[in-house]
Design an enzyme around this catalytic site. Structure first.
Site, short mmCIF file in Angstrom:
data_model
loop_
_atom_site.label_atom_id
_atom_site.label_comp_id
_atom_site.label_asym_id
_atom_site.label_seq_id
_atom_site.Cartn_x
_atom_site.Cartn_y
_atom_site.Cartn_z
N HIS A 43 -26.12 17.18 9.21
CA HIS A 43 -26.42 18.59 8.90
C HIS A 43 -26.28 18.78 7.40
O HIS A 43 -25.22 19.14 6.89
CB HIS A 43 -25.45 19.50 9.69
CG HIS A 43 -25.75 20.95 9.56
ND1 HIS A 43 -25.36 21.87 10.52
CD2 HIS A 43 -26.36 21.67 8.60
CE1 HIS A 43 -25.73 23.08 10.14
NE2 HIS A 43 -26.33 22.99 8.97
N HIS A 62 -28.91 20.33 4.27
CA HIS A 62 -30.20 20.85 3.79
C HIS A 62 -30.41 20.27 2.41
O HIS A 62 -29.61 20.53 1.50
CB HIS A 62 -30.17 22.38 3.73
CG HIS A 62 -29.82 23.02 5.04
ND1 HIS A 62 -30.77 23.52 5.89
CD2 HIS A 62 -28.62 23.21 5.65
CE1 HIS A 62 -30.18 24.01 6.97
NE2 HIS A 62 -28.86 23.83 6.86
N HIS A 71 -30.02 25.57 14.49
CA HIS A 71 -28.81 26.30 14.10
C HIS A 71 -28.59 27.38 15.15
O HIS A 71 -29.51 28.16 15.46
CB HIS A 71 -28.99 26.98 12.75
CG HIS A 71 -28.92 26.07 11.55
ND1 HIS A 71 -29.67 24.95 11.42
CD2 HIS A 71 -28.14 26.15 10.43
CE1 HIS A 71 -29.37 24.36 10.26
NE2 HIS A 71 -28.45 25.08 9.64
N GLU A 73 -23.61 30.04 14.53
CA GLU A 73 -22.95 30.05 13.21
C GLU A 73 -22.46 31.49 13.00
O GLU A 73 -21.27 31.75 13.00
CB GLU A 73 -23.95 29.63 12.12
CG GLU A 73 -23.39 29.66 10.70
CD GLU A 73 -24.45 29.34 9.63
OE1 GLU A 73 -25.66 29.41 9.92
OE2 GLU A 73 -24.04 29.04 8.48
N ASP A 99 -23.65 20.68 5.06
CA ASP A 99 -24.56 21.84 5.09
C ASP A 99 -25.31 22.01 3.76
O ASP A 99 -26.44 21.54 3.65
CB ASP A 99 -23.79 23.12 5.46
CG ASP A 99 -24.67 24.19 6.09
OD1 ASP A 99 -25.86 23.94 6.30
OD2 ASP A 99 -24.15 25.29 6.39
N ASP A 100 -24.69 22.67 2.79
CA ASP A 100 -25.31 22.90 1.47
C ASP A 100 -24.26 22.55 0.41
O ASP A 100 -23.66 23.45 -0.20
CB ASP A 100 -25.75 24.36 1.34
CG ASP A 100 -26.77 24.72 2.40
OD1 ASP A 100 -27.94 24.34 2.27
OD2 ASP A 100 -26.37 25.35 3.41
N1 ADE Z 1 -30.21 27.11 5.40
C1 ADE Z 1 -29.41 26.43 4.57
N2 ADE Z 1 -28.15 26.48 4.98
C2 ADE Z 1 -28.13 27.21 6.12
C3 ADE Z 1 -27.14 27.62 7.03
N3 ADE Z 1 -25.85 27.30 6.86
N4 ADE Z 1 -27.49 28.38 8.08
C4 ADE Z 1 -28.77 28.73 8.24
N5 ADE Z 1 -29.75 28.37 7.43
C5 ADE Z 1 -29.43 27.62 6.37
ZN ZN Z 2 -27.26 24.49 7.95
#
Ligand code: ADE
Ligand code: ZN
Length: 334
Positions: free
Chosen positions: A14, A16, A194, A197, A275-276
């Site tokens: 996971h 991006h 997703h 969350e 994630d990011d």
């Molecule tokens: N796009 C990038 N990070 C995300 C996240 N945590 N949840 C949903 N979309 C995303």
């Molecule tokens: Zn994500």
């Protein structure tokens, strides 16, 4: 806790790729492409990364992605991330990308795909990091736009493991994309989404029943529905949990209150992911360190998390077995 347990071989499931854009690279690419940024410095960009929720993050994330314009930009972004993987014992990674973020501002799909896939190929050959790509649809946009994106991508279908669903969760339930996911599965693609969350357990049920996903991305709100937990445990549906992300986006108020240990103790197939990472304060190793420091995880929990990451990955049985044996050897000598 032995530090070598933190460096067990792992898979990341996971991430991006647009979320691995570090402020330094954002400035470098802006300059290379003759763009100006609404910030004076790298420090000012980092200082802006204070989020109240998912949407407040997404607004900055989509703005940041505008500096990505050429094949070389996508290559450089992906290559930088793969170097982090190699340095942090991430041996396999399944990377999300958001084509609509780029095609909607006039960047052709092949520019995005070529830059990323060439870096993935070099990552395999030069860094020993195995990888796959997951094409995500932006759920705040229409189902028709997602279908058009899928149709445009299918000629390149060999490059994808799966399709996914990301962006603003609330108000955009998985059901909205049922036909798109039906079509993707009919073309032989796996599916993930997703869910849970910020959204309710019902969105997780929909992802499972309507989109027929193999994994749930995040899924931490599953605990609100005991029947859902039972289902996820019984079928060992993996959850790709992102601890630092969840704190930055205020899903949990602090890492010590994260429910990852509870999810593990329930018998769920939990994995750890970044994630990011450029926006949330760290890659795989920083996520592992944060949960290890803040939660009462045992040595066995860390081994389980590493094992789960490969069990949940879209690998062949042989590849999976090879990685699991590496973990067994590494765990035996700690
Ligand atoms: N796009 C990038 N990070 C995300 C996240 N945590 N949840 C949903 N979309 C995303
Ligand atoms: Zn994500």
């Amino acid at each position: 806790m032995s530090s070598s347990l933190l460096t067990l071989p792992k898979a990341e499931l996971h991430i991006h790729i647009e979320g691995s854009l570090e402020p330094e690279m954002m400035f470098a690419l802006a300059q290379r492409n003759g763009l100006s940024l609404p910030y004076d410095s790298v420090e000012a960009v980092r200082a802006a990364y204070q989020f109240e929720n998912l949407q407040s993050f997404l607004d900055l994330y989509y703005a940041g992605a505008q500096v990505l314009q050429t094949e070389q930009d996508f290559y450089d972004l992906t290559w930088a991330y793969l170097q982090k993987c190699a340095a942090q014992s991430v041996r396999h990674t399944e990377i999300f990308f958001d084509p609509q973020t780029h095609t909607d501002r006039g960047i052709p799909f092949p520019v995005v795909l070529n830059g990323i896939t060439q870096a993935l190929r070099d990552g395999r050959e030069r860094l020993g990091v195995s990888s796959g790509l997951i094409l995500c649809f932006l759920r705040h946009l229409s189902a028709e736009a997602a279908m058009a994106t899928l149709e445009a991508a299918l000629p390149y279908g060999d490059h994808f493991l799966a399709v996914g669903l990301d962006s603003s969760e609330m108000g955009h339930p998985p059901a909205k994309f049922q036909a798109v996911f039906d079509r993707a599965r009919a073309e032989g693609l796996l599916t993930v989404a997703h869910a849970g969350e910020e959204g309710p357990p019902e969105y997780i049920w929909e992802a499972l029943r309507l989109l027929k996903v193999s994994r749930i991305d995040h899924g931490v709100r599953c605990v609100e529905d005991p029947a859902l937990v039972d289902f996820l445990v019984e079928h060992q549906i993996p959850l790709t949990v992102c601890p630092l992300s969840n704190v930055k986006l205020c899903v949990f108020d602090q890492i010590a209150h994260h429910n990852l240990k509870h999810l593990l103790d329930l018998g769920l197939c939990v994995t750890v992911n970044s994630d990011d990472p450029a926006y949330f304060g760290g890659y795989m190793a920083e996520n592992m360190a944060a949960i290890t420091n803040a939660l009462p995880l045992t040595s066995q929990d860390l081994v389980t998390l590493a094992q789960n990451s490969f069990k949940a990955a879209f690998l062949s049985d042989d590849q999976r077995q090879g990685f699991l044996e590496e973990i067994a050897q590494a765990a035996a000598v700690t």
